[in-house]
Scaffold this motif. Structure first.
Motif, PDB file in Angstrom:
ATOM      1  N   ALA A  72       0.861  -1.187   0.000  1.00 26.62           N
ATOM      2  CA  ALA A  72       0.000   0.000   0.000  1.00 26.62           C
ATOM      3  C   ALA A  72       0.895   1.234   0.000  1.00 26.62           C
ATOM      4  CB  ALA A  72      -0.934  -0.009   1.201  1.00 26.62           C
ATOM      5  N   PHE A  86      -6.573   1.802   5.603  1.00 26.04           N
ATOM      6  CA  PHE A  86      -5.663   0.655   5.634  1.00 26.04           C
ATOM      7  C   PHE A  86      -6.384  -0.582   6.165  1.00 26.04           C
ATOM      8  CE2 PHE A  86      -2.480  -1.887   7.987  1.00 26.04           C
ATOM      9  CZ  PHE A  86      -1.641  -2.238   6.940  1.00 26.04           C
ATOM     10  N   TYR A  93       3.832  -0.862   3.715  1.00 27.16           N
ATOM     11  CA  TYR A  93       3.257   0.453   3.444  1.00 27.16           C
ATOM     12  C   TYR A  93       4.371   1.468   3.224  1.00 27.16           C
ATOM     13  CZ  TYR A  93       0.646   4.777   3.828  1.00 27.16           C
ATOM     14  OH  TYR A  93       0.105   6.013   3.567  1.00 27.16           O
ATOM     15  N   VAL A 115       0.031   4.219   9.969  1.00 31.04           N
ATOM     16  CA  VAL A 115      -0.008   3.014   9.140  1.00 31.04           C
ATOM     17  C   VAL A 115       1.364   2.355   9.108  1.00 31.04           C
ATOM     18  CG1 VAL A 115      -0.514   2.060   6.859  1.00 31.04           C
ATOM     19  CG2 VAL A 115      -1.901   3.935   7.754  1.00 31.04           C
ATOM     20  N   CYS A 169       1.627  -1.621  10.092  1.00 33.42           N
ATOM     21  CA  CYS A 169       1.854  -2.618   9.041  1.00 33.42           C
ATOM     22  C   CYS A 169       3.069  -3.496   9.357  1.00 33.42           C
ATOM     23  CB  CYS A 169       2.050  -1.917   7.690  1.00 33.42           C
ATOM     24  SG  CYS A 169       3.628  -1.063   7.530  1.00 33.42           S
ATOM     25  N   ASP A 181       1.278   9.452   7.432  1.00 37.27           N
ATOM     26  CA  ASP A 181       1.590   8.059   7.118  1.00 37.27           C
ATOM     27  C   ASP A 181       2.093   7.257   8.318  1.00 37.27           C
ATOM     28  OD1 ASP A 181       1.093   8.307   4.264  1.00 37.27           O
ATOM     29  OD2 ASP A 181       2.890   9.564   4.237  1.00 37.27           O
TER      30      ASP A 181
END
Length: 175
Positions: free
Chosen positions: A12, A90, A106, A116, A120, A113
């Motif tokens: 992602a 997400f 990610y 996430v 992740c 950001d």
């Protein structure tokens, strides 16, 4: 790091500053223009052909973003435009594809950001990300945003899993 790379099933990405160099041009009508690295796009196509799930989670709202990534193998429903809560998007991405957060890599470059990247399996930052993101990242690409950081890292993951091979017939069929 290679042990983490071997567990990845999905990628992602933020857009501006990751898949672009962060520069945005605007015309007098307010239409926005971005420049994307073609090698990053090809890396996404390779990942798509190998069966990885791909997602875009961006604060950008331009439909041109969706159109760009449809050409790279990202499904329309996996492009989250105007994201203001990237964790929410997400989680939706992971749920819809049946992947655990720890199986997702990610890519991010700025403060929105970080949540996430922490959640992740492997948070990736381009070399020119802001300091807080560099500190939160599990892997820092030697490449800058929009200058091959996505290709660099996706290729490393796919090679670690023995999946970096171009199937020309599939490429012609899919793209």
């Amino acid at each position: 790091m290679e042990d983490i790379f071997k567990t990845i099933k999905a990628f992602a990405f933020d857009v501006d500053g990751v898949l672009t160099n962060g520069g945005i041009l605007a015309n007098l009508d307010g239409e926005l223009f971005r420049t994307f690295d073609s090698k990053d796009g090809f890396g996404l196509r390779m990942a798509s052909m190998a069966g990885y799930h791909l997602g875009i989670i961006t604060g950008g709202r331009s439909e041109s973003i969706r159109k760009r990534f449809l050409t790279c193998g990202v499904k329309a429903e996996d492009v989250y435009l105007g994201s203001r809560d990237k964790i929410e998007d997400f989680d939706d991405f992971c749920s819809r594809h049946g992947v655990k957060p720890e199986e997702v890599m990610y890519f991010g470059d700025d403060l929105p950001d970080i949540p996430v990247m922490v959640k992740c399996g492997c948070g990736v930052a381009p070399a020119d990300a802001v300091e807080e993101v560099l500190e939160a990242a599990d892997y820092i690409s030697p490449k800058a945003g929009g200058r091959g950081c996505v290709r660099d890292t996706v290729e490393k993951v796919m090679k670690s899993q023995g999946k970096w091979s171009l199937d020309v017939a599939l490429y012609k069929k899919k793209f």
